[in-house]
Design an enzyme around this catalytic site. Structure first.
Site, PDB file in Angstrom:
ATOM      1  N   SER A 147      15.386   3.595  36.153  1.00 23.99           N
ATOM      2  CA  SER A 147      15.655   3.375  37.576  1.00 23.99           C
ATOM      3  C   SER A 147      17.157   3.309  37.775  1.00 23.99           C
ATOM      4  O   SER A 147      17.902   2.930  36.857  1.00 23.99           O
ATOM      5  CB  SER A 147      15.022   2.049  38.040  1.00 23.99           C
ATOM      6  OG  SER A 147      15.471   1.698  39.340  1.00 23.99           O
ATOM      7  N   TYR A 161      13.356  -6.885  36.410  1.00 19.41           N
ATOM      8  CA  TYR A 161      13.323  -5.442  36.659  1.00 19.41           C
ATOM      9  C   TYR A 161      14.667  -4.807  36.304  1.00 19.41           C
ATOM     10  O   TYR A 161      14.728  -3.804  35.584  1.00 19.41           O
ATOM     11  CB  TYR A 161      12.967  -5.170  38.115  1.00 19.41           C
ATOM     12  CG  TYR A 161      12.765  -3.694  38.409  1.00 19.41           C
ATOM     13  CD1 TYR A 161      11.577  -3.060  38.064  1.00 19.41           C
ATOM     14  CD2 TYR A 161      13.764  -2.940  39.031  1.00 19.41           C
ATOM     15  CE1 TYR A 161      11.382  -1.712  38.329  1.00 19.41           C
ATOM     16  CE2 TYR A 161      13.581  -1.595  39.296  1.00 19.41           C
ATOM     17  CZ  TYR A 161      12.391  -0.984  38.946  1.00 19.41           C
ATOM     18  OH  TYR A 161      12.216   0.355  39.204  1.00 19.41           O
TER      19      TYR A 161
END
Length: 258
Positions: A147, A161
């Site tokens: 990401s 995350y």
């Protein structure tokens, strides 16, 4: 020939988290380029529905890969159908947001296990199977879906995350350095804003999100498919250990401008 650079004809792929979102975008792109694609996801009904939608070259293998036992079960299910694997896409992932003083251990472990631990142990479990398909002229491929939040901070308090995706980018480099000796090329993609269940803001408020993206739009299905096809095909054979940001320029914009 240049016309064959992006072909996946005759290749077999396994995509975790392939029933929706980015995984489904990649699956559709691979199938269009001629690949046979197995998709896995935790929810059996969603996995089977996606496979039916994507056509006869898509086969569902529902499984929860958040644990090593789940990883082993997926590998066993795959090996019951195939003896070789050309392309593995480690896409299954989770996110968790909470204030620093309230961030729970459960939110830490869930995200780190699925986003970081599972890609390693699934690749490890399929190492021999990937090696069977791999040659110097046509290496096998492992593509980790990271990401842009592993490259730069976003304003949200998504501690596990951010940490997991940043770590996955470096894990990609480490695995690439080892597995290239077995003719297995490991790379990663760092998506930005794509409409998905995980990124509901982009899904539900795409026009507003687009205003904060240098390219002035959110990602489209073909943007993600194209990047994955490039890395999976002969076109990407000489790209080893790198992470490609597919984000419309967000990773290189300062946080203050977002």
């Amino acid at each position: 020939m240049a016309s064959d650079l992006f072909s996946l004809q005759g290749r077999t792929a396994l995509i975790t988290g392939g029933s929706r979102g980015i995984g489904k975008m990649i699956a559709a792109g691979f199938i269009e380029q001629g690949a046979k694609v197995y998709i896995s996801s935790r929810k059996a009904d969603a996995c089977e529905a996606a496979a039916q939608e994507l056509g006869p070259n898509c086969i569902p293998l529902p499984q929860d890969v958040s644990t090593v036992d789940g990883v082993k079960a997926l590998v066993a299910a795959y090996l019951a159908k195939e003896s070789r694997l050309d392309i593995l896409v480690n896409n299954a992932g989770a996110a968790w947001g909470a204030a620093f003083d309230e961030f729970p251990e459960s939110g830490w472990d869930k995200v780190m296990n699925l986003n970081l631990k599972s890609p390693f142990f699934l690749t490890q479990a399929l190492h021999e199977t990937l090696t069977k398909s791999a040659t110097p002229e046509r290496p096998a491929k492992v593509i980790n879906i990271a990401s842009i939040d592993g490259i730069r901070l976003n304003p949200q308090e998504t501690y596990s995350y951010h940490a997991s995706k940043s770590a996955l980018i470096y894990l990609t480099r480490r695995m690439a350095a080892r597995l290239i000796a077995d003719n297995i090329v490991v790379t990663a993609i760092a998506p930005g804003a794509f409409a998905s269940e995980m990124n509901r803001v982009a899904r539900d408020h795409g026009e507003e999100v687009a205003k904060r993206i240098p390219a002035r739009r959110i990602g489209r299905d073909e943007d993600m498919a194209a990047a994955a096809i490039y890395l999976a095909s002969r076109a990407g054979d000489y790209v080893v250990g790198d992470t490609i940001a597919v984000d419309g320029g967000v990773a290189y914009a300062s946080l203050g401008s977002l």
